[in-house]
Design an enzyme around this catalytic site. Structure first.
Site, PDB file in Angstrom:
ATOM      1  N   ASP A 244     -21.178  98.334 -67.537  1.00 47.26           N
ATOM      2  CA  ASP A 244     -21.592  98.883 -66.241  1.00 47.26           C
ATOM      3  C   ASP A 244     -20.437  98.710 -65.246  1.00 47.26           C
ATOM      4  O   ASP A 244     -19.851  97.626 -65.150  1.00 47.26           O
ATOM      5  CB  ASP A 244     -22.830  98.087 -65.775  1.00 47.26           C
ATOM      6  CG  ASP A 244     -23.479  98.671 -64.535  1.00 47.26           C
ATOM      7  OD1 ASP A 244     -23.370  99.893 -64.327  1.00 47.26           O
ATOM      8  OD2 ASP A 244     -24.116  97.896 -63.794  1.00 47.26           O
TER       9      ASP A 244
ATOM     10  N   GLY B  53     -28.490 101.767 -58.544  1.00 45.97           N
ATOM     11  CA  GLY B  53     -29.081 101.151 -57.347  1.00 45.97           C
ATOM     12  C   GLY B  53     -30.577 101.373 -57.255  1.00 45.97           C
ATOM     13  O   GLY B  53     -31.121 101.618 -56.180  1.00 45.97           O
TER      14      GLY B  53
HETATM   15  P1  13P Z   1     -29.724  97.575 -58.500  1.00 46.68           P
HETATM   16  O1  13P Z   1     -29.154  96.201 -58.487  1.00 46.68           O
HETATM   17  O2  13P Z   1     -29.947  98.099 -57.140  1.00 46.68           O
HETATM   18  O3  13P Z   1     -30.906  97.687 -59.372  1.00 46.68           O
HETATM   19  O4  13P Z   1     -28.598  98.521 -59.134  1.00 46.68           O
HETATM   20  C1  13P Z   1     -28.338  98.431 -60.493  1.00 46.68           C
HETATM   21  C2  13P Z   1     -27.243  99.319 -60.900  1.00 46.68           C
HETATM   22  O5  13P Z   1     -27.099 100.419 -60.450  1.00 46.68           O
HETATM   23  C3  13P Z   1     -26.324  98.830 -61.933  1.00 46.68           C
HETATM   24  O6  13P Z   1     -25.212  99.636 -62.067  1.00 46.68           O
END
Ligand code: 13P
Length: 296
Positions: free
Chosen positions: A90, A216
């Site tokens: 990620d 997010g």
């Molecule tokens: P959140 O922490 O807002 O769930 O976002 C996760 C995300 O987009 C990981 O790349």
């Protein structure tokens, strides 16, 4: 130099998972894991729901506990699972980190060049695609900027949204497999209710045919997420809420028994909370029952 991934067959890539999701008009949950218990929780939840699942780790997590260690952890669990599991990097913050994950055996890589200008983002994303493609590993990239804070990454308060026409050009020139879009969501906690620009998402979807990714998502109401899935989102990322769930479980044990000293007791309680959260999201995303045999 050609990069070579280790043989990693128990894990599947996100290519097929997201293609199936796109055809079936549902989304696959992508859950950030930060310790062994979270890995166990995500896989156990997905198995109970017979759902395909993506686990992902940020550069911050890999700094905390080595890339190889995280990969081995996930692979060991995935090997026993009866559902397809992908291991995704990620927000890969550099070409080098993307290559490190590829060599470790990650089956899906995100290169996040959103801090670069348009041309710079294209350049780094394309370079990662060229290195990953011969290994059959798909690449996600981001255009626009999902704001907020995630580990060491600070997307800032300024959130340039993804422009549909730019997105079309970006996808064509980079050859990426999936695109993270900036439509008003942000990492971390929201101060108020997020305003998600679903119309923009539909405009992007009209001109981009690869799977779209929502970042997010913790704190975004389920109805809004479901609307995004209806409009073309195939991968939905959750991180902050998993931290909250894990910590809630740990805290409950200490509230009830402050003298607890066995990490298995409080970490196990965290694991249970994460599992139940993940099950709920899998159901909402429509991926329940969508596991197909892991790809050979
Ligand atoms: P959140 O922490 O807002 O769930 O976002 C996760 C995300 O987009 C990981 O790349």
């Amino acid at each position: 130099m050609r990069e070579t991934a280790e043989k990693n067959m128990p894990l599947t890539t996100t290519k097929e998972l997201l293609k199936n999701a796109q055809e079936g008009r549902y989304a696959v949950g992508a859950f950030n894991v930060e310790n062994m218990e979270m890995v166990q929780a995500v896989i156990a939840a997905a198995e109970e729901m017979n759902a395909p699942v993506i686990m992902q780790t940020t550069p911050g997590t890999l700094k905390y506990a080595d890339t190889d260690l995280f990969f081995a952890n996930a692979q060991a669990m995935a090997k026993k699972a009866k559902i397809p599991v992908a291991m995704h990097l990620d927000h890969g913050s550099s070409f080098d980190l993307a290559m490190k994950a590829l060599r470790s055996g990650y089956t899906s890589i995100m290169i996040d060049g959103s801090h670069e200008n348009f041309e710079g983002n294209i350049e780094v994303s394309k370079k990662v695609v060229e290195a990953c493609r011969p290994n059959g590993v798909p690449v996600e990239a981001e255009l626009g900027k999902v704001g907020g804070k995630e580990d060491d990454l600070d997307g800032g308060d300024e959130n340039p949204y993804t422009d549909p026409e730019d997105a079309k050009v970006f996808v064509e020139r980079t050859g990426i497999d999936s695109l993270a879009v900036a439509i008003g969501t942000a990492h971390g906690f929201y101060k108020g209710e997020p305003k998600v620009d679903v119309e923009r998402l539909s405009e992007i979807k009209k001109v981009v045919d690869i799977p779209l990714v929502l970042h997010g998502t913790s704190g975004v109401p389920d109805e809004v997420v479901m609307e995004c899935v209806r409009r073309g989102i195939c991968k939905v990322n959750y991180a902050t809420d998993l931290r909250v769930a894990f910590t809630k479980g740990v805290r409950r044990v200490f509230d009830e028994n402050p003298d607890t000293i066995d990490p298995k007791k409080y970490s196990g309680a965290g694991r249970d909370e994460v599992k139940s959260y993940v099950k709920q999201k899998i159901r909402m995303l429509g991926s329940e029952g969508k596991a197909r045999p892991a790809l050979a």
